[in-house]
Design a protein around this motif. Sequence first.
Motif, mmCIF file in Angstrom:
data_model
loop_
_atom_site.group_PDB
_atom_site.id
_atom_site.type_symbol
_atom_site.label_atom_id
_atom_site.label_comp_id
_atom_site.label_asym_id
_atom_site.label_seq_id
_atom_site.Cartn_x
_atom_site.Cartn_y
_atom_site.Cartn_z
ATOM 1 N N HIS A 169 17.891 58.665 40.237
ATOM 2 C CA HIS A 169 18.041 57.314 39.713
ATOM 3 C C HIS A 169 18.419 56.348 40.826
ATOM 4 N N THR A 170 18.096 55.097 40.599
ATOM 5 C CA THR A 170 18.390 54.043 41.571
ATOM 6 C C THR A 170 19.587 53.233 41.103
ATOM 7 N N LEU A 171 20.436 52.850 42.046
ATOM 8 C CA LEU A 171 21.620 52.046 41.755
ATOM 9 C C LEU A 171 21.328 50.576 42.005
ATOM 10 N N LEU A 172 21.587 49.747 41.010
ATOM 11 C CA LEU A 172 21.425 48.300 41.125
ATOM 12 C C LEU A 172 22.791 47.653 40.967
ATOM 13 N N LEU A 173 23.226 46.856 41.955
ATOM 14 C CA LEU A 173 24.522 46.198 41.900
ATOM 15 C C LEU A 173 24.373 44.756 41.432
ATOM 16 N N LEU A 174 25.173 44.379 40.447
ATOM 17 C CA LEU A 174 25.205 43.016 39.940
ATOM 18 C C LEU A 174 26.650 42.530 39.932
ATOM 19 N N SER A 175 26.840 41.254 40.104
ATOM 20 C CA SER A 175 28.173 40.678 40.037
ATOM 21 C C SER A 175 28.373 39.997 38.687
ATOM 22 N N GLU A 216 33.980 41.478 40.295
ATOM 23 C CA GLU A 216 34.173 40.638 41.472
ATOM 24 C C GLU A 216 32.835 40.381 42.168
ATOM 25 N N SER A 217 32.889 39.627 43.262
ATOM 26 C CA SER A 217 31.692 39.406 44.068
ATOM 27 C C SER A 217 31.271 40.720 44.723
ATOM 28 N N LEU A 218 30.013 40.803 45.112
ATOM 29 C CA LEU A 218 29.529 42.015 45.766
ATOM 30 C C LEU A 218 30.249 42.242 47.086
ATOM 31 N N THR A 219 30.503 41.171 47.835
ATOM 32 C CA THR A 219 31.189 41.303 49.130
ATOM 33 C C THR A 219 32.568 41.900 48.944
ATOM 34 N N TYR A 220 33.315 41.370 47.988
ATOM 35 C CA TYR A 220 34.665 41.894 47.733
ATOM 36 C C TYR A 220 34.592 43.356 47.320
ATOM 37 N N SER A 221 33.695 43.694 46.408
ATOM 38 C CA SER A 221 33.635 45.048 45.865
ATOM 39 C C SER A 221 33.268 46.077 46.926
ATOM 40 N N ILE A 250 49.493 38.320 41.871
ATOM 41 C CA ILE A 250 48.473 38.172 42.918
ATOM 42 C C ILE A 250 47.126 38.002 42.242
ATOM 43 N N GLU A 251 46.340 37.029 42.681
ATOM 44 C CA GLU A 251 45.060 36.757 42.045
ATOM 45 C C GLU A 251 43.909 37.601 42.584
ATOM 46 N N GLU A 252 43.980 38.011 43.842
ATOM 47 C CA GLU A 252 42.907 38.831 44.421
ATOM 48 C C GLU A 252 43.514 39.854 45.362
ATOM 49 N N ASN A 253 43.013 41.069 45.273
ATOM 50 C CA ASN A 253 43.605 42.195 45.997
ATOM 51 C C ASN A 253 43.146 42.232 47.457
ATOM 52 N N THR A 254 43.440 41.160 48.185
ATOM 53 C CA THR A 254 43.112 41.078 49.607
ATOM 54 C C THR A 254 44.344 40.608 50.365
ATOM 55 N N TYR A 255 44.389 40.913 51.651
ATOM 56 C CA TYR A 255 45.531 40.512 52.478
ATOM 57 C C TYR A 255 45.710 38.999 52.446
ATOM 58 N N GLU A 256 44.612 38.274 52.562
ATOM 59 C CA GLU A 256 44.688 36.811 52.666
ATOM 60 C C GLU A 256 45.313 36.184 51.425
ATOM 61 N N VAL A 257 45.016 36.735 50.253
ATOM 62 C CA VAL A 257 45.553 36.184 49.014
ATOM 63 C C VAL A 257 46.966 36.715 48.735
ATOM 64 N N CYS A 258 47.203 37.979 49.104
ATOM 65 C CA CYS A 258 48.528 38.573 48.895
ATOM 66 C C CYS A 258 49.595 37.929 49.781
ATOM 67 N N ALA A 259 49.245 37.644 51.032
ATOM 68 C CA ALA A 259 50.247 37.269 52.040
ATOM 69 C C ALA A 259 51.121 36.081 51.632
ATOM 70 N N PRO A 260 50.563 34.944 51.150
ATOM 71 C CA PRO A 260 51.432 33.812 50.823
ATOM 72 C C PRO A 260 52.472 34.141 49.757
ATOM 73 N N VAL A 261 52.094 34.938 48.780
ATOM 74 C CA VAL A 261 53.020 35.306 47.712
ATOM 75 C C VAL A 261 54.125 36.198 48.256
ATOM 76 N N LEU A 262 53.757 37.174 49.056
ATOM 77 C CA LEU A 262 54.746 38.111 49.594
ATOM 78 C C LEU A 262 55.642 37.440 50.627
ATOM 79 N N GLU A 263 55.107 36.486 51.360
ATOM 80 C CA GLU A 263 55.950 35.717 52.280
ATOM 81 C C GLU A 263 57.017 34.956 51.507
ATOM 82 N N GLU A 264 56.636 34.405 50.359
ATOM 83 C CA GLU A 264 57.596 33.691 49.514
ATOM 84 C C GLU A 264 58.741 34.621 49.095
ATOM 85 N N ILE A 265 58.409 35.866 48.755
ATOM 86 C CA ILE A 265 59.430 36.829 48.330
ATOM 87 C C ILE A 265 60.317 37.241 49.503
#
Length: 350
Positions: A101-107, A74-79, A239-254
């Motif tokens: 060791h140093t940690l390097l984050l890549l998307s 995923e994107s760094l922000t999401y992760s 659900i396509e992305e594990n966030t409230y904003e993406v989950c909510a429309p699907v769960l509202e439908e249910i």
Amino acid sequence: MPPPRRTTLKDLARELGVSTATVSNAFNRPDQLSPRLRERILGEAKRLGYRGPDAKARSLRTGRSRIIAVILAESLTYSINDAVASELLSGIAEVLDAHGHTLLLLSGRQHISQAPGSSSIADGFIAYGLMPPSLMVSADLPAQRPLVAVDFSPAGYPTVHIDNEPSSYRVARHALSTPARRVAIVSLRLTEAPCNGRITAEHELLPAERSITRSRLAGFYQALEERGLAPEDVPMWNIEENTYEVCAPVLEEILDLPDAERPDLLLCMSDRIALTALTLAEQRGLRVPEDLRLTGFDGIAEGQYRAPRLTTVRQDSVEKGRMAARMILGLAPSESTLLHTELVIGETCP
């Protein structure tokens, strides 16, 4: 007037009366020194303006940079904001810190060859999540660099997984021990083509090696069949992305289905999905667990702090990160590893 000469590792070692190896260990292998000696070296380095060994020069000299790159699907922000991913990164960082060791984050959403100077200097890679097809064969990574995969299974590389199928079976079996009139499954990233809604017969599911949710679905199906329920008769939403904003429309439908169609048991493939369903159910005056029972997966802290407490599967994401880091550093055997989980019974599905 020429600029002042930069302080070198040799200058610092001479000033402190120690070897250059000791100074190097203070920056790169802190476990080799006593805390008191390391603090003394770092304090003097700060006073003299010495910022530590030059990673690029060291890489050219030794062929090693002591940098480990973590490639996130995923994107760094999401992760960073996602509770499970951030715990995994915490476990990785803990081991890398302890061994200099140093940690390097890549998307993974950015083509690896486009990451600025990044992948070419890393000594090894940890890849996490649902990766794009190019990374399934590591086509974009430098040759001869070790890779450990977490939560997906590229051919020929060691992996770190949890027992997704058995743990999903356990939580579903517990939920189904109390009869439900209408069961539904809410999956996460299960379809080949993007789908944020009801899964139909036209949707192709991702293969098991690319999505841990296929294993979770298999566990759910096993529990359903034991209770005499045909899996194909159980409706499923994705659900396509594990966030409230993406989950909510699907769960509202249910949750907005007519009473005669609305599920009274939701088997959710993540805690974020289950917690979103819980919030939306409360907003609609639905009682949990009387009108709606819910199960999650992950065991994130939020699900255990709020009321009603979430019934879920707890995975140790920090330990999963530690294990991947130990493997990439050669501190643990470079072989596929399976970590176990814990069933947590809360009030959402007692």
